[in-house]
Motif scaffolding. Sequence first.
Motif, mmCIF file in Angstrom:
data_model
loop_
_atom_site.group_PDB
_atom_site.id
_atom_site.type_symbol
_atom_site.label_atom_id
_atom_site.label_comp_id
_atom_site.label_asym_id
_atom_site.label_seq_id
_atom_site.Cartn_x
_atom_site.Cartn_y
_atom_site.Cartn_z
ATOM 1 N N ARG A 58 -35.710 27.418 -123.326
ATOM 2 C CA ARG A 58 -35.758 28.662 -122.564
ATOM 3 C C ARG A 58 -35.538 29.858 -123.487
ATOM 4 N NH1 ARG A 58 -31.080 27.795 -118.451
ATOM 5 N NH2 ARG A 58 -30.237 26.943 -120.402
ATOM 6 N N LEU A 59 -36.199 30.942 -123.174
ATOM 7 C CA LEU A 59 -35.967 32.173 -123.909
ATOM 8 C C LEU A 59 -34.522 32.625 -123.722
ATOM 9 C CD1 LEU A 59 -39.263 34.104 -123.043
ATOM 10 C CD2 LEU A 59 -38.739 32.842 -125.147
ATOM 11 N N ASN A 60 -34.046 33.458 -124.648
ATOM 12 C CA ASN A 60 -32.661 33.920 -124.590
ATOM 13 C C ASN A 60 -32.450 34.933 -123.466
ATOM 14 O OD1 ASN A 60 -31.921 32.469 -127.006
ATOM 15 N ND2 ASN A 60 -32.896 34.100 -128.198
ATOM 16 N N SER A 61 -33.084 36.099 -123.627
ATOM 17 C CA SER A 61 -32.910 37.194 -122.669
ATOM 18 C C SER A 61 -33.869 38.316 -123.054
ATOM 19 C CB SER A 61 -31.458 37.697 -122.707
ATOM 20 O OG SER A 61 -31.244 38.702 -121.753
ATOM 21 N N PRO A 62 -35.159 38.181 -122.702
ATOM 22 C CA PRO A 62 -36.151 39.178 -123.127
ATOM 23 C C PRO A 62 -35.715 40.596 -122.796
ATOM 24 C CG PRO A 62 -37.255 37.285 -122.183
ATOM 25 C CD PRO A 62 -35.781 37.083 -121.935
ATOM 26 N N ASN A 63 -36.016 41.514 -123.721
ATOM 27 C CA ASN A 63 -35.446 42.858 -123.647
ATOM 28 C C ASN A 63 -36.478 43.961 -123.529
ATOM 29 O OD1 ASN A 63 -34.331 45.446 -125.017
ATOM 30 N ND2 ASN A 63 -32.486 44.279 -124.580
ATOM 31 N N ASP A 64 -37.439 44.007 -124.457
ATOM 32 C CA ASP A 64 -38.401 45.106 -124.465
ATOM 33 C C ASP A 64 -39.769 44.567 -124.879
ATOM 34 O OD1 ASP A 64 -39.304 47.657 -124.103
ATOM 35 O OD2 ASP A 64 -38.286 48.518 -125.844
ATOM 36 N N LEU A 65 -40.830 45.341 -124.584
ATOM 37 C CA LEU A 65 -42.182 44.845 -124.799
ATOM 38 C C LEU A 65 -43.137 45.979 -125.122
ATOM 39 C CD1 LEU A 65 -43.649 43.913 -121.280
ATOM 40 C CD2 LEU A 65 -41.554 45.215 -121.614
ATOM 41 N N ALA A 66 -44.271 45.605 -125.740
ATOM 42 C CA ALA A 66 -45.294 46.573 -126.114
ATOM 43 C C ALA A 66 -46.634 45.852 -126.190
ATOM 44 C CB ALA A 66 -44.966 47.216 -127.461
ATOM 45 N N PHE A 67 -47.707 46.599 -126.023
ATOM 46 C CA PHE A 67 -49.059 46.051 -126.144
ATOM 47 C C PHE A 67 -49.726 46.593 -127.397
ATOM 48 C CE2 PHE A 67 -48.408 45.316 -121.624
ATOM 49 C CZ PHE A 67 -49.052 44.101 -121.423
ATOM 50 N N ASP A 68 -50.532 45.746 -128.054
ATOM 51 C CA ASP A 68 -51.380 46.240 -129.132
ATOM 52 C C ASP A 68 -52.755 46.579 -128.564
ATOM 53 O OD1 ASP A 68 -52.847 43.824 -128.971
ATOM 54 O OD2 ASP A 68 -51.722 42.894 -130.591
ATOM 55 N N SER A 69 -53.656 47.060 -129.417
ATOM 56 C CA SER A 69 -54.947 47.538 -128.926
ATOM 57 C C SER A 69 -55.844 46.409 -128.427
ATOM 58 C CB SER A 69 -55.673 48.319 -130.025
ATOM 59 O OG SER A 69 -55.936 47.481 -131.146
ATOM 60 N N ALA A 70 -55.532 45.161 -128.826
ATOM 61 C CA ALA A 70 -56.315 44.010 -128.356
ATOM 62 C C ALA A 70 -55.802 43.473 -127.029
ATOM 63 C CB ALA A 70 -56.291 42.899 -129.412
ATOM 64 N N GLY A 71 -54.729 44.060 -126.504
ATOM 65 C CA GLY A 71 -54.167 43.606 -125.236
ATOM 66 C C GLY A 71 -53.129 42.528 -125.373
ATOM 67 N N ASN A 72 -52.736 42.194 -126.614
ATOM 68 C CA ASN A 72 -51.654 41.233 -126.810
ATOM 69 C C ASN A 72 -50.320 41.868 -126.487
ATOM 70 O OD1 ASN A 72 -53.225 38.993 -127.909
ATOM 71 N ND2 ASN A 72 -53.530 40.328 -129.692
ATOM 72 N N LEU A 73 -49.441 41.094 -125.889
ATOM 73 C CA LEU A 73 -48.118 41.572 -125.512
ATOM 74 C C LEU A 73 -47.105 41.079 -126.539
ATOM 75 C CD1 LEU A 73 -46.650 41.419 -121.930
ATOM 76 C CD2 LEU A 73 -45.280 40.725 -123.872
ATOM 77 N N TRP A 74 -46.319 42.002 -127.083
ATOM 78 C CA TRP A 74 -45.241 41.693 -128.015
ATOM 79 C C TRP A 74 -43.921 41.945 -127.293
ATOM 80 C CZ3 TRP A 74 -46.207 41.389 -133.659
ATOM 81 C CH2 TRP A 74 -47.562 41.463 -133.986
ATOM 82 N N PHE A 75 -42.932 41.087 -127.519
ATOM 83 C CA PHE A 75 -41.639 41.310 -126.867
ATOM 84 C C PHE A 75 -40.489 40.803 -127.732
ATOM 85 C CE2 PHE A 75 -42.911 37.109 -125.427
ATOM 86 C CZ PHE A 75 -41.738 36.374 -125.375
ATOM 87 N N ARG B 93 -45.350 37.279 -129.828
ATOM 88 C CA ARG B 93 -46.619 37.857 -129.390
ATOM 89 C C ARG B 93 -47.341 36.837 -128.522
ATOM 90 N NH1 ARG B 93 -51.248 38.710 -133.748
ATOM 91 N NH2 ARG B 93 -51.418 36.466 -133.288
ATOM 92 N N VAL B 94 -47.964 37.324 -127.443
ATOM 93 C CA VAL B 94 -48.691 36.425 -126.553
ATOM 94 C C VAL B 94 -49.861 37.167 -125.921
ATOM 95 C CG1 VAL B 94 -47.260 36.963 -124.519
ATOM 96 C CG2 VAL B 94 -48.420 34.744 -124.668
ATOM 97 N N ASP B 95 -50.949 36.465 -125.718
ATOM 98 C CA ASP B 95 -52.048 36.963 -124.904
ATOM 99 C C ASP B 95 -51.674 36.655 -123.453
ATOM 100 O OD1 ASP B 95 -54.341 37.383 -123.426
ATOM 101 O OD2 ASP B 95 -55.652 36.222 -124.720
ATOM 102 N N PRO B 96 -51.459 37.663 -122.606
ATOM 103 C CA PRO B 96 -51.025 37.384 -121.227
ATOM 104 C C PRO B 96 -51.939 36.446 -120.462
ATOM 105 C CG PRO B 96 -50.814 39.717 -121.725
ATOM 106 C CD PRO B 96 -51.566 39.104 -122.868
ATOM 107 N N ALA B 97 -53.208 36.395 -120.839
ATOM 108 C CA ALA B 97 -54.142 35.501 -120.158
ATOM 109 C C ALA B 97 -54.081 34.077 -120.693
ATOM 110 C CB ALA B 97 -55.571 36.035 -120.303
#
Length: 298
Positions: free
Chosen positions: A104-121, A147-151
């Motif tokens: 399990r993840l620890n405790s996700p805190n903050d997130l951002a998207f790059d121009s390709a639509g990938n989500l970083w957190f 980093r993850v592609d939400p799809a």
Amino acid sequence: MCRGVTLPAMSWEFEPVAGPYEFTEGPVWDGTGVLFTDIPSSRVMRYDAGTGETAVYREGTNMANGLKLSPDGDLYACEMAGRRVARYTDGGDETVVDAFEGGRLNSPNDLAFDSAGNLWFTDPFYATGNLDPETHGFDLDHRSVYRVDPADPDSLTRMTYDTTNPNGLLISPDDDYLYVAQSDYEGDLEFRAYPIEGDEVGEYEVLHNFHPHRAIDGMCLDEEGNVVATAGYDEGGPGPMLYVFAPSGRVLETHPIDVPRPTNCAFGGDDLRTLYVTGSSGELHRAETDRRGLLGAP
């Protein structure tokens, strides 16, 4: 005006426009208002910039912290107690990711998207009155940026191997750098820039060292690619502050704010020159600025 004379920066005068609630975070401009989280009450609130009214937008968010609108307008949240990154929809919510390599993840805190639509957190852990490290049950032995592609949840990739408590993050407008607030109060208190090299990041550069005082919590970008960041506290040092950093790390401006611990910030308004700031006092503040925000979405 004489040549060579630099005029002082505009003073940012902050005023509360919503609250007080308990502990606010994660502001994001949705086009006509600001969504933000009240972490202890597990709610997303919405401030309507036109009417000045604030209402509950969503409840039962598992202590959601950071929020972000994707390029297609979907709302994503880092649920600290839910230990997941979630997508909020009109019909409910969906888990984007909640585990890495079986833990399990620890405790996700903050997130951002790059121009390709990938989500970083970021996935740190901060002991709060509602998150007890003695009973949390850690599955992972690291606190990293992903980093993850939400799809495609299977695309989840661990991007940092040297962060010990990453907090706020941003992707530079050209996708060349990952900015990370390393906020380990038993270790480094740094503003870092990692070069993005394909599916990896390179060795980081320390753009600013906040030791021994409170480091950056949250960040946003202006249209010139400068980083506007919340940092500091009322316990000492420079005090609660909004910093403006050039990409090189040079401090361009500082703007005090009357909040014990400012947490995050986002530009909004019709011209994207209004800065909204959340904080430990449980309010949403705003100030008119002489900078224009860079808004990736909507």
